[in-house]
Design a protein around this motif. Structure first.
Motif, PDB file in Angstrom:
ATOM      1  N   ARG A  43       3.263  -3.487 -15.014  1.00  0.00           N
ATOM      2  CA  ARG A  43       2.899  -4.887 -14.848  1.00  0.00           C
ATOM      3  C   ARG A  43       3.432  -5.566 -13.438  1.00  0.00           C
ATOM      4  O   ARG A  43       2.777  -6.676 -13.197  1.00  0.00           O
ATOM      5  N   GLU A  44       4.462  -4.819 -12.866  1.00  0.00           N
ATOM      6  CA  GLU A  44       5.132  -5.583 -11.753  1.00  0.00           C
ATOM      7  C   GLU A  44       4.928  -4.631 -10.584  1.00  0.00           C
ATOM      8  O   GLU A  44       5.788  -3.334 -10.943  1.00  0.00           O
ATOM      9  N   PHE A  45       4.417  -4.903  -9.652  1.00  0.00           N
ATOM     10  CA  PHE A  45       4.330  -4.023  -8.226  1.00  0.00           C
ATOM     11  C   PHE A  45       4.127  -4.762  -7.215  1.00  0.00           C
ATOM     12  O   PHE A  45       3.358  -5.854  -7.139  1.00  0.00           O
ATOM     13  N   SER A  46       4.199  -4.185  -5.872  1.00  0.00           N
ATOM     14  CA  SER A  46       3.971  -4.695  -4.827  1.00  0.00           C
ATOM     15  C   SER A  46       3.660  -3.638  -3.687  1.00  0.00           C
ATOM     16  O   SER A  46       4.047  -2.655  -4.076  1.00  0.00           O
ATOM     17  N   GLY A  47       3.016  -3.909  -2.665  1.00  0.00           N
ATOM     18  CA  GLY A  47       2.639  -3.041  -1.750  1.00  0.00           C
ATOM     19  C   GLY A  47       2.115  -3.697  -0.419  1.00  0.00           C
ATOM     20  O   GLY A  47       1.429  -4.744  -0.517  1.00  0.00           O
ATOM     21  N   GLU A  48       2.072  -2.968   0.846  1.00  0.00           N
ATOM     22  CA  GLU A  48       1.461  -3.077   1.866  1.00  0.00           C
ATOM     23  C   GLU A  48       0.561  -2.140   2.606  1.00  0.00           C
ATOM     24  O   GLU A  48       0.949  -1.110   2.335  1.00  0.00           O
ATOM     25  N   ILE A  49      -0.676  -2.400   2.880  1.00  0.00           N
ATOM     26  CA  ILE A  49      -1.369  -1.575   3.356  1.00  0.00           C
ATOM     27  C   ILE A  49      -1.789  -1.777   4.995  1.00  0.00           C
ATOM     28  O   ILE A  49      -2.131  -3.350   4.916  1.00  0.00           O
ATOM     29  N   VAL A  50      -1.767  -1.095   5.651  1.00  0.00           N
ATOM     30  CA  VAL A  50      -2.135  -1.301   6.960  1.00  0.00           C
ATOM     31  C   VAL A  50      -3.443  -0.476   7.526  1.00  0.00           C
ATOM     32  O   VAL A  50      -3.165   0.621   7.643  1.00  0.00           O
ATOM     33  N   THR A  51      -4.388  -1.244   7.576  1.00  0.00           N
ATOM     34  CA  THR A  51      -5.715  -0.389   8.273  1.00  0.00           C
ATOM     35  C   THR A  51      -5.600  -0.611   9.620  1.00  0.00           C
ATOM     36  O   THR A  51      -5.570  -1.597  10.433  1.00  0.00           O
ATOM     37  N   ALA A  52      -5.570   0.591  10.402  1.00  0.00           N
ATOM     38  CA  ALA A  52      -5.698   1.120  11.834  1.00  0.00           C
ATOM     39  C   ALA A  52      -7.041   0.962  12.252  1.00  0.00           C
ATOM     40  O   ALA A  52      -7.940   1.126  11.655  1.00  0.00           O
ATOM     41  N   GLN A  53      -7.137   0.686  13.611  1.00  0.00           N
ATOM     42  CA  GLN A  53      -8.379   0.931  14.353  1.00  0.00           C
ATOM     43  C   GLN A  53      -8.897   2.245  13.987  1.00  0.00           C
ATOM     44  O   GLN A  53     -10.301   2.544  13.856  1.00  0.00           O
ATOM     45  N   ASP A  54      -8.268   3.211  14.255  1.00  0.00           N
ATOM     46  CA  ASP A  54      -8.466   4.738  13.732  1.00  0.00           C
ATOM     47  C   ASP A  54      -7.732   4.725  12.246  1.00  0.00           C
ATOM     48  O   ASP A  54      -6.813   4.634  11.993  1.00  0.00           O
ATOM     49  N   PRO A  55      -8.811   4.767  11.249  1.00  0.00           N
ATOM     50  CA  PRO A  55      -8.611   4.781   9.910  1.00  0.00           C
ATOM     51  C   PRO A  55      -7.484   5.774   9.554  1.00  0.00           C
ATOM     52  O   PRO A  55      -6.813   5.721   8.479  1.00  0.00           O
ATOM     53  N   GLN A  57      -4.844   6.713  10.974  1.00  0.00           N
ATOM     54  CA  GLN A  57      -3.667   6.123  11.364  1.00  0.00           C
ATOM     55  C   GLN A  57      -3.142   4.781  10.376  1.00  0.00           C
ATOM     56  O   GLN A  57      -2.171   4.366  10.615  1.00  0.00           O
ATOM     57  N   SER A  58      -3.898   4.643   9.484  1.00  0.00           N
ATOM     58  CA  SER A  58      -3.497   3.887   8.403  1.00  0.00           C
ATOM     59  C   SER A  58      -2.223   4.042   7.414  1.00  0.00           C
ATOM     60  O   SER A  58      -2.328   5.338   7.570  1.00  0.00           O
ATOM     61  N   SER A  59      -1.915   3.015   6.847  1.00  0.00           N
ATOM     62  CA  SER A  59      -0.395   3.508   6.048  1.00  0.00           C
ATOM     63  C   SER A  59      -0.587   2.417   4.980  1.00  0.00           C
ATOM     64  O   SER A  59      -1.341   1.666   4.791  1.00  0.00           O
ATOM     65  N   VAL A  60       0.188   3.016   3.730  1.00  0.00           N
ATOM     66  CA  VAL A  60       0.592   2.363   2.612  1.00  0.00           C
ATOM     67  C   VAL A  60       2.092   2.615   2.207  1.00  0.00           C
ATOM     68  O   VAL A  60       2.506   3.660   2.193  1.00  0.00           O
ATOM     69  N   THR A  61       2.566   1.585   1.730  1.00  0.00           N
ATOM     70  CA  THR A  61       3.756   1.586   1.124  1.00  0.00           C
ATOM     71  C   THR A  61       3.847   0.692  -0.343  1.00  0.00           C
ATOM     72  O   THR A  61       3.050  -0.284  -0.292  1.00  0.00           O
ATOM     73  N   ALA A  62       4.418   0.968  -1.235  1.00  0.00           N
ATOM     74  CA  ALA A  62       4.275   0.500  -2.566  1.00  0.00           C
ATOM     75  C   ALA A  62       5.554   0.549  -3.113  1.00  0.00           C
ATOM     76  O   ALA A  62       6.207   1.697  -3.204  1.00  0.00           O
TER      77      ALA A  62
END
Length: 187
Positions: A43-55, A57-62
């Motif tokens: 039920r409880e989670f968080s995260g950040e997604i960074v979509t880069a100009q070059d896909p 090079q994107s990243s995810v942390t959770a």
């Protein structure tokens, strides 16, 4: 990996996104008693997604709060929180940090490090890009689905509960399924 400069993603938006937990699901299923699957979620989670100009090079942390497990049966949930399984008293969070984003045509994967009970192992998530678009509040949203399979024993969740006549109460293979909606941060 295909050069992502040639990859076209309809409506793709570059930026930093926060996972909207109220419109997302971090779920799992595991074989139970050798005959069915039990499903649950956190039920409880968080995260950040960074979509880069070059896909690529994107990243995810959770981060997932392990105490928030819900299998719709409180006695089972309490047992899963115990030292027999997640040992939530000593390991309150599960984390994921991506290490690579790759595409092969329409098929996407995210490679990353998953940490459960202080044990970090590489995992590969099969990724589906569900879309990017405006929301009803003047913001921008993105949707993603992802799936992987892990061994619970590889993460120190190694309780064996044999059944009379063979087999085990809880299987080793866990299917992890994510339905993620994220909101673009504004400056």
């Amino acid at each position: 990996m295909t050069s992502s400069t040639a990859v076209q993603i309809p409506g793709y938006v570059v930026g930093t996104w926060d996972i909207d937990a109220s419109h997302s699901t971090v779920g799992f299923s595991v074989r139970h008693m050798m005959v069915s699957k039990v499903r649950g979620y956190f039920r409880e989670f968080s995260g950040e997604i960074v979509t880069a100009q070059d896909p690529a090079q994107s990243s995810v942390t959770a981060t997932v709060n392990m105490d928030s497990i819900d299998t719709r049966q409180e006695q089972r949930d309490a047992h899963i929180r115990s030292a027999d399984f997640f040992d939530v008293g000593n390991h309150t969070e599960m984390t994921f940090r991506s290490t690579a984003v790759e595409t092969d045509g329409a098929d996407w994967t995210i490679e990353g490090d998953l940490t459960i009970k202080g044990i970090t192992k590489p995992v590969t998530l099969e990724l589906e890009l569900n879309g990017f678009g405006p929301d009803a509040y003047g913001g921008t949203r993105a949707g993603f689905s992802a799936k992987t399979e892990i061994s619970r024993k590889a993460y120190g969740v190694d309780i064996d509960m044999p059944m009379d006549g063979g087999g085990v109460v809880v299987g080793d293979k866990i299917t992890v399924e994510l339905e993620i909606e994220a909101v673009l941060r504004t400056a």
